[in-house]
Design a protein around this motif. Structure first.
Motif, PDB file in Angstrom:
ATOM      1  N   LEU A 237       0.854  -1.184   0.000  1.00 21.51           N
ATOM      2  CA  LEU A 237       0.000   0.000   0.000  1.00 21.51           C
ATOM      3  C   LEU A 237       0.889   1.233   0.000  1.00 21.51           C
ATOM      4  CD1 LEU A 237      -2.246  -1.344   2.855  1.00 21.51           C
ATOM      5  CD2 LEU A 237      -2.879  -1.273   0.452  1.00 21.51           C
ATOM      6  N   ASN A 238       0.601   2.182  -0.866  1.00 22.72           N
ATOM      7  CA  ASN A 238       1.373   3.405  -0.949  1.00 22.72           C
ATOM      8  C   ASN A 238       0.492   4.552  -0.498  1.00 22.72           C
ATOM      9  OD1 ASN A 238       2.929   5.601  -1.567  1.00 22.72           O
ATOM     10  ND2 ASN A 238       3.376   4.968  -3.665  1.00 22.72           N
ATOM     11  N   CYS A 239       0.873   5.193   0.574  1.00 21.03           N
ATOM     12  CA  CYS A 239       0.081   6.306   1.110  1.00 21.03           C
ATOM     13  C   CYS A 239       0.941   7.566   1.121  1.00 21.03           C
ATOM     14  CB  CYS A 239      -0.413   5.968   2.508  1.00 21.03           C
ATOM     15  SG  CYS A 239      -1.618   7.136   3.129  1.00 21.03           S
ATOM     16  N   ASP A 240       0.748   8.400   0.138  1.00 15.61           N
ATOM     17  CA  ASP A 240       1.484   9.654   0.027  1.00 15.61           C
ATOM     18  C   ASP A 240       2.994   9.444   0.109  1.00 15.61           C
ATOM     19  OD1 ASP A 240      -0.908  11.071  -0.191  1.00 15.61           O
ATOM     20  OD2 ASP A 240      -1.096  11.230   2.001  1.00 15.61           O
ATOM     21  N   GLY A 241       3.493   8.458  -0.621  1.00 11.45           N
ATOM     22  CA  GLY A 241       4.924   8.201  -0.654  1.00 11.45           C
ATOM     23  C   GLY A 241       5.430   7.255   0.428  1.00 11.45           C
ATOM     24  N   THR A 242       4.617   6.962   1.413  1.00  6.36           N
ATOM     25  CA  THR A 242       4.997   6.020   2.464  1.00  6.36           C
ATOM     26  C   THR A 242       4.459   4.644   2.094  1.00  6.36           C
ATOM     27  OG1 THR A 242       4.838   7.755   4.121  1.00  6.36           O
ATOM     28  CG2 THR A 242       4.841   5.496   4.922  1.00  6.36           C
ATOM     29  N   VAL A 243       5.358   3.691   1.955  1.00  5.45           N
ATOM     30  CA  VAL A 243       4.959   2.348   1.563  1.00  5.45           C
ATOM     31  C   VAL A 243       4.737   1.509   2.813  1.00  5.45           C
ATOM     32  CG1 VAL A 243       5.645   0.264   0.321  1.00  5.45           C
ATOM     33  CG2 VAL A 243       6.201   2.506  -0.620  1.00  5.45           C
ATOM     34  N   ARG A 244       3.573   0.901   2.875  1.00  3.32           N
ATOM     35  CA  ARG A 244       3.219   0.012   3.980  1.00  3.32           C
ATOM     36  C   ARG A 244       2.679  -1.268   3.392  1.00  3.32           C
ATOM     37  NH1 ARG A 244       0.241   4.583   7.462  1.00  3.32           N
ATOM     38  NH2 ARG A 244       2.115   5.579   8.243  1.00  3.32           N
ATOM     39  N   CYS A 245       2.685  -2.308   4.202  1.00  2.00           N
ATOM     40  CA  CYS A 245       2.179  -3.599   3.747  1.00  2.00           C
ATOM     41  C   CYS A 245       1.077  -4.104   4.659  1.00  2.00           C
ATOM     42  CB  CYS A 245       3.290  -4.643   3.723  1.00  2.00           C
ATOM     43  SG  CYS A 245       4.430  -4.417   2.369  1.00  2.00           S
ATOM     44  N   ALA A 246       0.065  -4.688   4.045  1.00  2.00           N
ATOM     45  CA  ALA A 246      -0.938  -5.469   4.773  1.00  2.00           C
ATOM     46  C   ALA A 246      -0.483  -6.915   4.629  1.00  2.00           C
ATOM     47  CB  ALA A 246      -2.312  -5.267   4.158  1.00  2.00           C
ATOM     48  N   VAL A 247      -0.539  -7.676   5.709  1.00  2.00           N
ATOM     49  CA  VAL A 247       0.050  -9.011   5.719  1.00  2.00           C
ATOM     50  C   VAL A 247      -0.901 -10.027   6.335  1.00  2.00           C
ATOM     51  CG1 VAL A 247       1.993 -10.390   6.568  1.00  2.00           C
ATOM     52  CG2 VAL A 247       2.343  -7.994   5.986  1.00  2.00           C
ATOM     53  N   LEU A 248      -0.975 -11.188   5.703  1.00  2.00           N
ATOM     54  CA  LEU A 248      -1.636 -12.354   6.284  1.00  2.00           C
ATOM     55  C   LEU A 248      -0.525 -13.386   6.492  1.00  2.00           C
ATOM     56  CD1 LEU A 248      -4.897 -14.100   5.264  1.00  2.00           C
ATOM     57  CD2 LEU A 248      -2.831 -15.416   5.616  1.00  2.00           C
ATOM     58  N   LYS A 249      -0.325 -13.784   7.743  1.00  2.00           N
ATOM     59  CA  LYS A 249       0.746 -14.731   8.075  1.00  2.00           C
ATOM     60  C   LYS A 249       0.168 -16.125   8.283  1.00  2.00           C
ATOM     61  CE  LYS A 249       3.460 -11.186  10.385  1.00  2.00           C
ATOM     62  NZ  LYS A 249       4.009 -10.734  11.655  1.00  2.00           N
ATOM     63  N   TYR A 250       0.936 -17.107   7.846  1.00  2.00           N
ATOM     64  CA  TYR A 250       0.555 -18.500   8.073  1.00  2.00           C
ATOM     65  C   TYR A 250       1.790 -19.312   8.412  1.00  2.00           C
ATOM     66  CZ  TYR A 250       2.233 -19.675   3.329  1.00  2.00           C
ATOM     67  OH  TYR A 250       2.989 -19.867   2.207  1.00  2.00           O
ATOM     68  N   THR A 251       1.568 -20.521   8.852  1.00  2.00           N
ATOM     69  CA  THR A 251       2.670 -21.437   9.112  1.00  2.00           C
ATOM     70  C   THR A 251       2.284 -22.817   8.598  1.00  2.00           C
ATOM     71  OG1 THR A 251       4.208 -22.243  10.789  1.00  2.00           O
ATOM     72  CG2 THR A 251       1.901 -22.079  11.437  1.00  2.00           C
TER      73      THR A 251
ATOM     74  N   ARG B  44      -0.048 -29.404   7.275  1.00  2.00           N
ATOM     75  CA  ARG B  44      -1.284 -28.634   7.139  1.00  2.00           C
ATOM     76  C   ARG B  44      -0.966 -27.176   7.464  1.00  2.00           C
ATOM     77  NH1 ARG B  44      -4.983 -32.630   6.540  1.00  2.00           N
ATOM     78  NH2 ARG B  44      -4.836 -34.486   7.753  1.00  2.00           N
ATOM     79  N   LEU B  45      -1.716 -26.269   6.855  1.00  2.00           N
ATOM     80  CA  LEU B  45      -1.482 -24.855   7.088  1.00  2.00           C
ATOM     81  C   LEU B  45      -2.263 -24.361   8.295  1.00  2.00           C
ATOM     82  CD1 LEU B  45      -0.160 -24.891   4.316  1.00  2.00           C
ATOM     83  CD2 LEU B  45      -1.370 -22.799   3.799  1.00  2.00           C
ATOM     84  N   GLU B  46      -1.722 -23.352   8.930  1.00  2.00           N
ATOM     85  CA  GLU B  46      -2.438 -22.648   9.981  1.00  2.00           C
ATOM     86  C   GLU B  46      -2.382 -21.169   9.639  1.00  2.00           C
ATOM     87  OE1 GLU B  46      -2.652 -22.063  14.814  1.00  2.00           O
ATOM     88  OE2 GLU B  46      -1.161 -23.420  13.964  1.00  2.00           O
ATOM     89  N   LEU B  47      -3.553 -20.559   9.452  1.00  2.00           N
ATOM     90  CA  LEU B  47      -3.638 -19.131   9.162  1.00  2.00           C
ATOM     91  C   LEU B  47      -3.594 -18.403  10.494  1.00  2.00           C
ATOM     92  CD1 LEU B  47      -6.347 -19.193   6.359  1.00  2.00           C
ATOM     93  CD2 LEU B  47      -3.857 -19.195   6.129  1.00  2.00           C
ATOM     94  N   LEU B  48      -2.526 -17.650  10.725  1.00  2.00           N
ATOM     95  CA  LEU B  48      -2.257 -17.072  12.035  1.00  2.00           C
ATOM     96  C   LEU B  48      -2.876 -15.703  12.270  1.00  2.00           C
ATOM     97  CD1 LEU B  48       1.516 -18.035  12.206  1.00  2.00           C
ATOM     98  CD2 LEU B  48      -0.401 -19.196  13.329  1.00  2.00           C
ATOM     99  N   SER B  49      -2.650 -14.773  11.339  1.00  2.00           N
ATOM    100  CA  SER B  49      -3.095 -13.404  11.599  1.00  2.00           C
ATOM    101  C   SER B  49      -3.161 -12.579  10.324  1.00  2.00           C
ATOM    102  CB  SER B  49      -2.136 -12.716  12.575  1.00  2.00           C
ATOM    103  OG  SER B  49      -0.862 -12.572  11.981  1.00  2.00           O
ATOM    104  N   THR B  50      -3.940 -11.523  10.395  1.00  2.00           N
ATOM    105  CA  THR B  50      -3.951 -10.496   9.357  1.00  2.00           C
ATOM    106  C   THR B  50      -3.591  -9.183  10.023  1.00  2.00           C
ATOM    107  OG1 THR B  50      -6.316 -10.149   9.657  1.00  2.00           O
ATOM    108  CG2 THR B  50      -5.656 -11.581   7.851  1.00  2.00           C
TER     109      THR B  50
END
Length: 134
Positions: free
Chosen positions: A52-66, A72-78
């Motif tokens: 995500l680019n907000c006025d020149g500042t780059v940030r990320c939205a993340v979904l983590k899994y293990t 088997r997968l485990e969806l940990l967090s968003t």
């Protein structure tokens, strides 16, 4: 690292399934267009991201899994930056991760409250068959 782009048919199913009309708009906010997400799947780091680019500042939205010991997968967090919450970003991450699970015919355990909510609100997408309860 593979890129995961939603096909036009997936976008149609996804957006017509949403209950919130706010998420259906084609607004653009801080570099994120609701109808054209670019979700990146980073298998090495076990995460899905949207840059995500907000006025020149780059940030990320993340979904983590293990990957658990039984393969088997485990969806940990968003995690979505505060400035982008409520705009459907987490829904794009959840959809990409769950579509990956369906495509790979995997079983998954969900630890993230948001992903569980997304699955419950979208039963017509058929993700329940891939979820294992504890």
């Amino acid at each position: 690292m593979a890129r995961y782009l939603l096909s036009q048919s997936c976008k149609f199913r996804f957006f017509h399934a949403h209950k919130s009309s706010q998420r259906l708009s084609r607004r653009r906010c801080c570099g994120f267009t609701d109808l054209t997400p670019n979700v990146t799947h980073d298998r090495q780091n076990q995460r899905f991201t949207i840059t995500l680019n907000c006025d020149g500042t780059v940030r990320c939205a993340v979904l983590k899994y293990t990957v658990r010991h039984d393969q088997r997968l485990e969806l940990l967090s968003t995690e979505v930056p505060q400035s982008h919450r409520g705009k459907g970003v987490a829904a794009h991450l959840a959809k990409a991760a769950l579509d990956f699970i369906v495509e790979e015919n995997l079983k998954v355990r969900i630890s993230c409250w948001y992903i569980r909510k997304y699955v419950n609100e979208n039963p017509h997408l058929g993700y329940q068959a891939y979820i294992e309860d504890e």
